[in-house]
Write a protein that holds these residues in place. Structure first.
Motif, PDB file in Angstrom:
ATOM      1  N   TYR A   1       0.831  -1.203   0.000  1.00 44.53           N
ATOM      2  CA  TYR A   1       0.000   0.000   0.000  1.00 44.53           C
ATOM      3  C   TYR A   1       0.869   1.259   0.000  1.00 44.53           C
ATOM      4  CZ  TYR A   1      -3.142   3.664   1.548  1.00 44.53           C
ATOM      5  OH  TYR A   1      -3.840   4.843   1.650  1.00 44.53           O
ATOM      6  N   ILE A   2       1.931   1.247   0.783  1.00 46.66           N
ATOM      7  CA  ILE A   2       2.839   2.391   0.834  1.00 46.66           C
ATOM      8  C   ILE A   2       3.458   2.637  -0.542  1.00 46.66           C
ATOM      9  CG2 ILE A   2       5.032   3.222   1.774  1.00 46.66           C
ATOM     10  CD1 ILE A   2       4.246   1.742   4.400  1.00 46.66           C
ATOM     11  N   GLU A   3       3.938   1.582  -1.175  1.00 44.35           N
ATOM     12  CA  GLU A   3       4.558   1.727  -2.496  1.00 44.35           C
ATOM     13  C   GLU A   3       3.548   2.186  -3.547  1.00 44.35           C
ATOM     14  OE1 GLU A   3       6.285  -2.087  -3.160  1.00 44.35           O
ATOM     15  OE2 GLU A   3       8.022  -1.703  -1.853  1.00 44.35           O
ATOM     16  N   THR A   4       2.323   1.670  -3.449  1.00 47.53           N
ATOM     17  CA  THR A   4       1.266   2.095  -4.372  1.00 47.53           C
ATOM     18  C   THR A   4       0.957   3.577  -4.185  1.00 47.53           C
ATOM     19  OG1 THR A   4       0.277  -0.107  -4.420  1.00 47.53           O
ATOM     20  CG2 THR A   4      -1.126   1.726  -5.084  1.00 47.53           C
ATOM     21  N   SER A   5       0.908   4.018  -2.929  1.00 45.66           N
ATOM     22  CA  SER A   5       0.627   5.428  -2.638  1.00 45.66           C
ATOM     23  C   SER A   5       1.718   6.343  -3.177  1.00 45.66           C
ATOM     24  CB  SER A   5       0.476   5.630  -1.122  1.00 45.66           C
ATOM     25  OG  SER A   5      -0.611   4.869  -0.624  1.00 45.66           O
ATOM     26  N   PHE A   6       2.954   5.891  -3.104  1.00 45.70           N
ATOM     27  CA  PHE A   6       4.036   6.670  -3.702  1.00 45.70           C
ATOM     28  C   PHE A   6       3.778   6.872  -5.188  1.00 45.70           C
ATOM     29  CE2 PHE A   6       7.613   5.431  -0.492  1.00 45.70           C
ATOM     30  CZ  PHE A   6       6.985   6.212   0.467  1.00 45.70           C
ATOM     31  N   GLY A   7       3.419   5.787  -5.868  1.00 49.81           N
ATOM     32  CA  GLY A   7       3.183   5.859  -7.292  1.00 49.81           C
ATOM     33  C   GLY A   7       1.965   6.682  -7.666  1.00 49.81           C
ATOM     34  N   LEU A   8       0.930   6.655  -6.804  1.00 50.03           N
ATOM     35  CA  LEU A   8      -0.307   7.377  -7.108  1.00 50.03           C
ATOM     36  C   LEU A   8      -0.149   8.890  -6.971  1.00 50.03           C
ATOM     37  CD1 LEU A   8      -3.026   5.124  -5.423  1.00 50.03           C
ATOM     38  CD2 LEU A   8      -2.695   5.513  -7.876  1.00 50.03           C
ATOM     39  N   ASP A   9       0.492   9.329  -5.883  1.00 52.95           N
ATOM     40  CA  ASP A   9       0.561  10.783  -5.679  1.00 52.95           C
ATOM     41  C   ASP A   9       1.777  11.281  -4.902  1.00 52.95           C
ATOM     42  OD1 ASP A   9      -0.301   9.618  -3.313  1.00 52.95           O
ATOM     43  OD2 ASP A   9      -1.757  11.162  -2.838  1.00 52.95           O
ATOM     44  N   LEU A  10       2.339  10.498  -4.014  1.00 55.97           N
ATOM     45  CA  LEU A  10       3.382  11.026  -3.144  1.00 55.97           C
ATOM     46  C   LEU A  10       4.735  11.202  -3.830  1.00 55.97           C
ATOM     47  CD1 LEU A  10       2.527   9.253   0.223  1.00 55.97           C
ATOM     48  CD2 LEU A  10       2.113  11.631  -0.433  1.00 55.97           C
ATOM     49  N   ASN A  11       4.902  10.589  -4.978  1.00 54.57           N
ATOM     50  CA  ASN A  11       6.099  10.858  -5.776  1.00 54.57           C
ATOM     51  C   ASN A  11       5.950  12.121  -6.611  1.00 54.57           C
ATOM     52  OD1 ASN A  11       7.717   8.720  -4.941  1.00 54.57           O
ATOM     53  ND2 ASN A  11       6.904   7.322  -6.494  1.00 54.57           N
ATOM     54  N   ALA A  12       4.735  12.659  -6.649  1.00 51.37           N
ATOM     55  CA  ALA A  12       4.472  13.855  -7.462  1.00 51.37           C
ATOM     56  C   ALA A  12       3.448  14.730  -6.737  1.00 51.37           C
ATOM     57  CB  ALA A  12       3.966  13.457  -8.842  1.00 51.37           C
TER      58      ALA A  12
ATOM     59  N   GLY B   1       3.552  17.896  -5.942  1.00 50.47           N
ATOM     60  CA  GLY B   1       3.338  19.184  -6.589  1.00 50.47           C
ATOM     61  C   GLY B   1       2.338  19.110  -7.726  1.00 50.47           C
ATOM     62  N   GLU B   2       2.515  18.113  -8.601  1.00 49.16           N
ATOM     63  CA  GLU B   2       1.622  17.962  -9.748  1.00 49.16           C
ATOM     64  C   GLU B   2       0.219  17.522  -9.323  1.00 49.16           C
ATOM     65  OE1 GLU B   2       4.582  16.844  -9.383  1.00 49.16           O
ATOM     66  OE2 GLU B   2       5.809  17.106 -11.193  1.00 49.16           O
ATOM     67  N   THR B   3       0.137  16.673  -8.301  1.00 52.47           N
ATOM     68  CA  THR B   3      -1.154  16.125  -7.889  1.00 52.47           C
ATOM     69  C   THR B   3      -1.982  17.108  -7.079  1.00 52.47           C
ATOM     70  OG1 THR B   3      -0.139  13.926  -7.777  1.00 52.47           O
ATOM     71  CG2 THR B   3      -2.283  14.194  -6.703  1.00 52.47           C
ATOM     72  N   TYR B   4      -1.335  17.841  -6.160  1.00 49.04           N
ATOM     73  CA  TYR B   4      -2.092  18.644  -5.200  1.00 49.04           C
ATOM     74  C   TYR B   4      -1.907  20.156  -5.340  1.00 49.04           C
ATOM     75  CZ  TYR B   4      -2.774  14.235  -2.700  1.00 49.04           C
ATOM     76  OH  TYR B   4      -3.113  12.945  -2.357  1.00 49.04           O
ATOM     77  N   MET B   5      -0.800  20.603  -5.895  1.00 48.07           N
ATOM     78  CA  MET B   5      -0.505  22.031  -5.861  1.00 48.07           C
ATOM     79  C   MET B   5      -0.811  22.751  -7.171  1.00 48.07           C
ATOM     80  SD  MET B   5       0.414  21.915  -2.771  1.00 48.07           S
ATOM     81  CE  MET B   5       0.825  23.631  -2.502  1.00 48.07           C
ATOM     82  N   ALA B   6      -1.193  22.023  -8.201  1.00 47.39           N
ATOM     83  CA  ALA B   6      -1.416  22.640  -9.518  1.00 47.39           C
ATOM     84  C   ALA B   6      -2.831  23.182  -9.684  1.00 47.39           C
ATOM     85  CB  ALA B   6      -1.115  21.630 -10.626  1.00 47.39           C
ATOM     86  N   GLY B   7      -3.817  22.537  -9.057  1.00 48.18           N
ATOM     87  CA  GLY B   7      -5.212  22.956  -9.214  1.00 48.18           C
ATOM     88  C   GLY B   7      -5.683  23.854  -8.085  1.00 48.18           C
ATOM     89  N   LYS B   8      -6.715  24.658  -8.354  1.00 48.47           N
ATOM     90  CA  LYS B   8      -7.205  25.588  -7.334  1.00 48.47           C
ATOM     91  C   LYS B   8      -8.012  24.894  -6.238  1.00 48.47           C
ATOM     92  CE  LYS B   8     -11.493  26.925  -9.738  1.00 48.47           C
ATOM     93  NZ  LYS B   8     -12.411  26.482  -8.636  1.00 48.47           N
ATOM     94  N   ASP B   9      -8.520  23.685  -6.516  1.00 53.72           N
ATOM     95  CA  ASP B   9      -9.357  22.980  -5.543  1.00 53.72           C
ATOM     96  C   ASP B   9      -8.625  21.821  -4.869  1.00 53.72           C
ATOM     97  OD1 ASP B   9     -11.457  24.683  -6.047  1.00 53.72           O
ATOM     98  OD2 ASP B   9     -12.392  23.377  -7.525  1.00 53.72           O
ATOM     99  N   SER B  10      -7.316  21.864  -4.860  1.00 51.18           N
ATOM    100  CA  SER B  10      -6.525  20.842  -4.173  1.00 51.18           C
ATOM    101  C   SER B  10      -5.332  21.514  -3.514  1.00 51.18           C
ATOM    102  CB  SER B  10      -6.060  19.756  -5.147  1.00 51.18           C
ATOM    103  OG  SER B  10      -5.279  20.321  -6.189  1.00 51.18           O
ATOM    104  N   CYS B  11      -4.833  20.889  -2.455  1.00 54.11           N
ATOM    105  CA  CYS B  11      -3.677  21.467  -1.759  1.00 54.11           C
ATOM    106  C   CYS B  11      -3.051  20.418  -0.843  1.00 54.11           C
ATOM    107  CB  CYS B  11      -4.092  22.687  -0.939  1.00 54.11           C
ATOM    108  SG  CYS B  11      -2.698  23.747  -0.445  1.00 54.11           S
ATOM    109  N   PHE B  12      -1.817  20.666  -0.473  1.00 52.84           N
ATOM    110  CA  PHE B  12      -1.080  19.787   0.442  1.00 52.84           C
ATOM    111  C   PHE B  12      -0.385  20.693   1.455  1.00 52.84           C
ATOM    112  CE2 PHE B  12       1.835  16.786   2.146  1.00 52.84           C
ATOM    113  CZ  PHE B  12       1.454  15.514   1.735  1.00 52.84           C
ATOM    114  N   TRP B  13      -0.567  20.373   2.733  1.00 54.78           N
ATOM    115  CA  TRP B  13       0.036  21.179   3.798  1.00 54.78           C
ATOM    116  C   TRP B  13       0.934  20.298   4.677  1.00 54.78           C
ATOM    117  CZ3 TRP B  13      -5.155  21.154   2.608  1.00 54.78           C
ATOM    118  CH2 TRP B  13      -5.728  22.356   2.165  1.00 54.78           C
ATOM    119  N   VAL B  14       1.902  20.935   5.286  1.00 52.31           N
ATOM    120  CA  VAL B  14       2.717  20.255   6.300  1.00 52.31           C
ATOM    121  C   VAL B  14       2.685  21.090   7.574  1.00 52.31           C
ATOM    122  CG1 VAL B  14       4.244  19.178   4.610  1.00 52.31           C
ATOM    123  CG2 VAL B  14       4.882  21.389   5.615  1.00 52.31           C
TER     124      VAL B  14
END
Length: 224
Positions: A85-96, A98-111
């Motif tokens: 599951y961890i490896e799948t999650s990397f491939g789905l979004d956590l390897n990217a 910026g592209e997955t969460y930070m490019a659109g106005k209705d998505s975001c990633f915070w730390v």
């Protein structure tokens, strides 16, 4: 939550975010193994194996060893499923991120950052089958900073972002073994919508179900 700042994801957070997610997911292996041992099917298999070998071999040691090996194999299966599951999650979004969460106005990633160290994270993006909702994803808080309000602040960040974008609610998914997460979400106003099993055969045998929670922002706004 003194000394903790919530900010938007930066590219130099990439490896830290993946490490935080991996650690958080790996923590659920022991509780998932216990969950597996509590299932009637698991207990029946272990008991039948023990009784069959005890009867046929007339030895107590052999069935004990066999049951021990079966339990060890079950523990490895649980660990393998989480690693996959961890490896799948990397491939789905956590390897990217910026592209997955930070490019659109209705998505975001915070730390959440404390003394220059990332101690928590959360993300959201439009839900694939509920157009009136954003989905809260990748919530994780470092063990050393739990109980300090970091997770609550991250939840509020997602709710505020969702409300500002004009969506009616927030959806999220957690597992049956993540009891602390369930308590947190319910405390934050989420209500359980449904419980369901994934199509994965091994997870079905484990009776490892997912829980869907929803936060109704319209109702929340009226209540305030």
């Amino acid at each position: 939550m003194a000394g903790v700042q919530i900010r938007k994801y930066r590219q130099d957070d990439a490896e830290t975010v993946k490490d935080l997610f991996s650690l958080g997911m790996s923590e659920h292996v022991p509780s998932s193994f216990v969950h597996l041992l509590k299932q009637p099917l698991t207990q029946m298999v272990l008991m039948c194996t023990f009784c069959a070998l005890l009867t046929s071999s007339k030895s107590f040691l052999l069935p004990v060893l066999a049951v021990t090996l079966l339990m060890a194999a079950a523990r490895q299966l649980v660990a393998y499923k989480f690693k996959s599951y961890i490896e799948t999650s990397f491939g789905l979004d956590l390897n990217a991120v910026g592209e997955t969460y930070m490019a659109g106005k209705d998505s975001c990633f915070w730390v959440a950052e404390s003394e220059g160290r990332v101690v928590g994270m959360v993300a959201c993006l439009p839900h694939h089958s509920a157009p009136d909702c954003l989905e809260l994803k990748r919530m994780s808080v470092r063990r050393s900073h739990r109980g300090r309000g970091v997770a609550k602040a991250l939840c509020r960040t997602v709710a505020d972002f969702t409300r500002q974008r004009g969506y009616a609610g927030v959806l999220l998914y957690t597992s049956v073994v993540q009891t602390d997460a369930q308590k947190l979400y319910e405390h934050m106003g989420y209500h359980k919508v449904r419980e369901f099993l994934l199509p994965d055969v091994a997870l079905k045998l484990m009776n490892f179900s997912l829980l869907e929670y929803r936060l109704d922002l319209q109702a929340d706004k009226k209540g305030n």
